[in-house]
Design an enzyme around this catalytic site. Sequence first.
Site, PDB file in Angstrom:
ATOM      1  N   VAL A   1      14.524  -8.029   8.327  1.00  0.00           N
ATOM      2  CA  VAL A   1      14.539  -9.226   9.183  1.00  0.00           C
ATOM      3  C   VAL A   1      15.560 -10.283   9.434  1.00  0.00           C
ATOM      4  O   VAL A   1      15.431 -11.330  10.091  1.00  0.00           O
ATOM      5  CB  VAL A   1      12.987  -9.912   9.057  1.00  0.00           C
TER       6      VAL A   1
ATOM      7  N   HIS B   1      10.498  -4.761  11.855  1.00  0.00           N
ATOM      8  CA  HIS B   1       9.287  -5.846  11.300  1.00  0.00           C
ATOM      9  C   HIS B   1       9.499  -7.220  11.621  1.00  0.00           C
ATOM     10  O   HIS B   1       9.454  -8.186  10.889  1.00  0.00           O
ATOM     11  CB  HIS B   1       9.619  -5.845   9.598  1.00  0.00           C
TER      12      HIS B   1
HETATM   13  C1  BJW Z   1      20.466   0.223  -1.928  1.00  0.00           C
HETATM   14  C2  BJW Z   1      21.513  -0.668  -2.162  1.00  0.00           C
HETATM   15  C3  BJW Z   1      22.899  -0.446  -1.924  1.00  0.00           C
HETATM   16  C4  BJW Z   1      19.734  -1.056  -3.082  1.00  0.00           C
HETATM   17  N1  BJW Z   1      23.118   0.797  -1.174  1.00  0.00           N
HETATM   18  N2  BJW Z   1      20.771   1.363  -1.276  1.00  0.00           N
HETATM   19  C5  BJW Z   1      -1.599   3.616   2.264  1.00  0.00           C
HETATM   20  C6  BJW Z   1      -0.955   4.975   2.694  1.00  0.00           C
HETATM   21  C7  BJW Z   1      -0.054   4.739   3.905  1.00  0.00           C
HETATM   22  C8  BJW Z   1       0.145   3.560   4.409  1.00  0.00           C
HETATM   23  C9  BJW Z   1      -0.741   2.368   3.932  1.00  0.00           C
HETATM   24  C10 BJW Z   1      -1.433   2.676   2.801  1.00  0.00           C
HETATM   25  N3  BJW Z   1      -1.943   1.399   2.835  1.00  0.00           N
HETATM   26  C11 BJW Z   1      -1.595   0.579   3.574  1.00  0.00           C
HETATM   27  C12 BJW Z   1      -0.778   1.184   4.356  1.00  0.00           C
HETATM   28  C13 BJW Z   1      -0.046   0.389   5.456  1.00  0.00           C
HETATM   29  C14 BJW Z   1       1.126  -0.262   4.978  1.00  0.00           C
HETATM   30  C15 BJW Z   1       2.033   0.330   3.900  1.00  0.00           C
HETATM   31  O1  BJW Z   1       2.944   1.092   4.401  1.00  0.00           O
HETATM   32  N4  BJW Z   1       1.793   0.352   2.797  1.00  0.00           N
HETATM   33  C16 BJW Z   1       2.386   1.010   1.643  1.00  0.00           C
HETATM   34  C17 BJW Z   1       2.934   0.039   0.915  1.00  0.00           C
HETATM   35  C18 BJW Z   1       1.575   2.051   1.159  1.00  0.00           C
HETATM   36  N5  BJW Z   1       1.869  -0.734   6.165  1.00  0.00           N
HETATM   37  C19 BJW Z   1       1.482  -1.555   6.948  1.00  0.00           C
HETATM   38  O2  BJW Z   1       0.852  -2.374   6.819  1.00  0.00           O
HETATM   39  C20 BJW Z   1       2.524  -1.723   8.245  1.00  0.00           C
HETATM   40  N6  BJW Z   1       1.499  -1.941   9.497  1.00  0.00           N
HETATM   41  C21 BJW Z   1       0.630  -0.643   9.536  1.00  0.00           C
HETATM   42  O3  BJW Z   1       0.902   0.335   9.045  1.00  0.00           O
HETATM   43  O4  BJW Z   1       0.031  -1.242  10.672  1.00  0.00           O
HETATM   44  C22 BJW Z   1      -1.328   0.082  10.819  1.00  0.00           C
HETATM   45  C23 BJW Z   1      -2.478  -0.535   9.893  1.00  0.00           C
HETATM   46  C24 BJW Z   1      -2.934  -1.598  10.106  1.00  0.00           C
HETATM   47  C25 BJW Z   1      -4.105  -1.835   9.117  1.00  0.00           C
HETATM   48  C26 BJW Z   1      -4.411  -1.203   8.141  1.00  0.00           C
HETATM   49  C27 BJW Z   1      -3.539   0.047   7.872  1.00  0.00           C
HETATM   50  C28 BJW Z   1      -2.440   0.152   8.693  1.00  0.00           C
HETATM   51  C29 BJW Z   1       3.065  -3.214   8.225  1.00  0.00           C
HETATM   52  C30 BJW Z   1       4.121  -2.886   7.142  1.00  0.00           C
HETATM   53  C31 BJW Z   1       4.961  -4.408   7.469  1.00  0.00           C
HETATM   54  C32 BJW Z   1       6.026  -4.716   6.106  1.00  0.00           C
HETATM   55  N7  BJW Z   1       6.352  -5.823   5.972  1.00  0.00           N
HETATM   56  C33 BJW Z   1       7.401  -6.097   5.084  1.00  0.00           C
HETATM   57  C34 BJW Z   1       7.731  -7.642   5.189  1.00  0.00           C
HETATM   58  C35 BJW Z   1       8.574  -8.279   6.234  1.00  0.00           C
HETATM   59  C36 BJW Z   1       8.706  -9.430   6.492  1.00  0.00           C
HETATM   60  C37 BJW Z   1       9.478 -10.127   5.282  1.00  0.00           C
HETATM   61  O5  BJW Z   1      10.592  -9.932   5.387  1.00  0.00           O
HETATM   62  O6  BJW Z   1       8.679 -11.224   4.563  1.00  0.00           O
HETATM   63  O7  BJW Z   1       8.797  -5.484   5.317  1.00  0.00           O
HETATM   64  S1  BJW Z   1       7.189  -5.463   3.438  1.00  0.00           S
HETATM   65  C38 BJW Z   1       8.476  -5.206   3.066  1.00  0.00           C
HETATM   66  O8  BJW Z   1       8.819  -3.755   2.860  1.00  0.00           O
HETATM   67  C39 BJW Z   1       9.618  -5.302   4.326  1.00  0.00           C
HETATM   68  C40 BJW Z   1      10.600  -4.437   4.338  1.00  0.00           C
HETATM   69  O9  BJW Z   1      11.064  -4.397   5.628  1.00  0.00           O
HETATM   70  C41 BJW Z   1       9.704  -3.358   3.960  1.00  0.00           C
HETATM   71  C42 BJW Z   1      10.612  -1.904   3.428  1.00  0.00           C
HETATM   72  O10 BJW Z   1      11.277  -2.397   2.212  1.00  0.00           O
HETATM   73  P1  BJW Z   1      12.781  -1.482   2.174  1.00  0.00           P
HETATM   74  O11 BJW Z   1      13.619  -2.167   3.124  1.00  0.00           O
HETATM   75  O12 BJW Z   1      12.872  -0.343   1.770  1.00  0.00           O
HETATM   76  O13 BJW Z   1      13.188  -2.585   0.621  1.00  0.00           O
HETATM   77  P2  BJW Z   1      13.083  -2.197  -0.867  1.00  0.00           P
HETATM   78  O14 BJW Z   1      13.307  -3.332  -1.542  1.00  0.00           O
HETATM   79  O15 BJW Z   1      11.858  -1.673  -0.838  1.00  0.00           O
HETATM   80  O16 BJW Z   1      14.087  -1.005  -1.007  1.00  0.00           O
HETATM   81  C43 BJW Z   1      15.529  -1.109  -1.075  1.00  0.00           C
HETATM   82  C44 BJW Z   1      16.170   0.162  -1.240  1.00  0.00           C
HETATM   83  O17 BJW Z   1      17.365   0.063  -1.262  1.00  0.00           O
HETATM   84  C45 BJW Z   1      15.866   0.646  -2.726  1.00  0.00           C
HETATM   85  O18 BJW Z   1      15.545   2.028  -2.641  1.00  0.00           O
HETATM   86  C46 BJW Z   1      17.082   0.684  -3.418  1.00  0.00           C
HETATM   87  O19 BJW Z   1      17.538   1.725  -4.467  1.00  0.00           O
HETATM   88  C47 BJW Z   1      18.114   0.614  -2.314  1.00  0.00           C
HETATM   89  N8  BJW Z   1      19.535  -0.107  -2.653  1.00  0.00           N
HETATM   90  N9  BJW Z   1      20.870  -1.658  -3.032  1.00  0.00           N
HETATM   91  C48 BJW Z   1      22.104   1.683  -0.969  1.00  0.00           C
HETATM   92  N10 BJW Z   1      23.915  -1.337  -1.958  1.00  0.00           N
END
Ligand code: BJW
Length: 244
Positions: free
Chosen positions: A103, A119
Site C-alpha cells: 500500500v 490492498h
Molecule cells: C524479503 C525481503 C527481502 C523480507 N527480499 N524477500 C482461511 C483460509 C484462507 C483464507 C482465509 C481464511 N480465513 C480468512 C481468510 C481470508 C483472509 C486471509 O487470507 N487470511 C489468511 C491470513 C488465512 N483474506 C482476506 O480477508 C482478504 N479478503 C477476502 O478474502 O475477502 C473474501 C472474504 C470475505 C470475508 C471472509 C472471508 C473471505 C483481505 C486480505 C487483506 C489483507 N490486508 C493486509 C493489510 C493491508 C492494509 C495495511 O497495510 O495495513 O495486507 S494484511 C497484510 O498482509 C497486508 C499485506 O499486503 C498482506 C500480505 O503480507 P506480505 O506482503 O506477504 O508481507 P509479510 O510480512 O507477510 O511477508 C514478507 C515476506 O517478505 C516474508 O516472506 C519475508 O521472508 C520476505 N522478505 N525481506 C525478499 N529483502
Amino acid sequence: MIELSAKFLKIFGSAKSVAVLTGAGLSAESGVPTFRGTEGLWSKFRAEELATVEAFLNNPKLVWEWYLHRRELMNQVTPNAGHYALAEMEKYFEDFTLITQNVDGLHRAAGSQHLLELHGNISRNKCLECGKPFRGEINLESGKPPQCECGGRIRPDVVWFGELLPEKVVREAFEAASRANLFFSVGTSSLVYPAAAMPLTANRKGAYLVEINLEPTPLTEFADYSLLGKSGEILPEIIKRLPK
Ligand code: BJW
Ligand code: ZN
C-alpha cells in the site's frame, strides 16, 4: 554475481506475457517494515487488533494512530533497486502486469505503469459507509476521526481482513496470472488470500513460476525456480540478463 539457471534465462528471454506479484519484502530494503516475522509490524500488535473493520469500530483512534504513523514513515522512504528493476522489466515485454499487495506507493514512484494495487493505498482515505474518497486532514486531537457528509467515519483506503478486494483489480490480476508465460512472486509470505492464489493460478495455467524471497514460504514447493535472497539484489541481476 548471482548464478541464474539456463532454463529460467531461456524462458525469461522468450516470454511474451509476464506477471509479477509483490509483497512487503520488496519494500523492506527501502526501510518499510514487513508485517510478519520478528521485526514485522505485527510483532507488537496482532493483525486482528488493527487490520479489521471490527478493530476500527472498537478503537478508531488506535487504528488511525497506527496508520498515521505508517503514513509518516512511508512519506520518508524511496524506491529501492528492486522497485526500479521491475519498472525496467516492464519495458521489455509486450504484456506485463505488476500486481502488488503493498500500500506504500513505491512501485508508482519507481515508474511502474501497469500496476494493480490489490490492498489499496495508504495515502488515500475514504468513507467507511459510502466509500467516497476523503481529501481533508486527519486530525485526532478531538479523539474522533473525521466524518463523511453521509455521517460515516473516514478510514484509510486499504483492504482489511474479511473485506473484499477491489473487484476490477482482482479480476484483472487473475486474468494476468492466467495468461502469463512467466510469473514472479517476490517478497511475500504467500499467506494472505486471494493474492496467494495468483501464483498458483498462473502455474496451473502453464506459467513458469519463480519465487524470490529471503526464506522458503508455503509457495516454494510449487515454484519451478526458487531464488533465496534479497529482492533488491536479485531483481537487478535478472534485469542485466535480458537480451539487449
Ligand atoms: C524479503 C525481503 C527481502 C523480507 N527480499 N524477500 C482461511 C483460509 C484462507 C483464507 C482465509 C481464511 N480465513 C480468512 C481468510 C481470508 C483472509 C486471509 O487470507 N487470511 C489468511 C491470513 C488465512 N483474506 C482476506 O480477508 C482478504 N479478503 C477476502 O478474502 O475477502 C473474501 C472474504 C470475505 C470475508 C471472509 C472471508 C473471505 C483481505 C486480505 C487483506 C489483507 N490486508 C493486509 C493489510 C493491508 C492494509 C495495511 O497495510 O495495513 O495486507 S494484511 C497484510 O498482509 C497486508 C499485506 O499486503 C498482506 C500480505 O503480507 P506480505 O506482503 O506477504 O508481507 P509479510 O510480512 O507477510 O511477508 C514478507 C515476506 O517478505 C516474508 O516472506 C519475508 O521472508 C520476505 N522478505 N525481506 C525478499 N529483502
Ligand atoms: Zn460517506
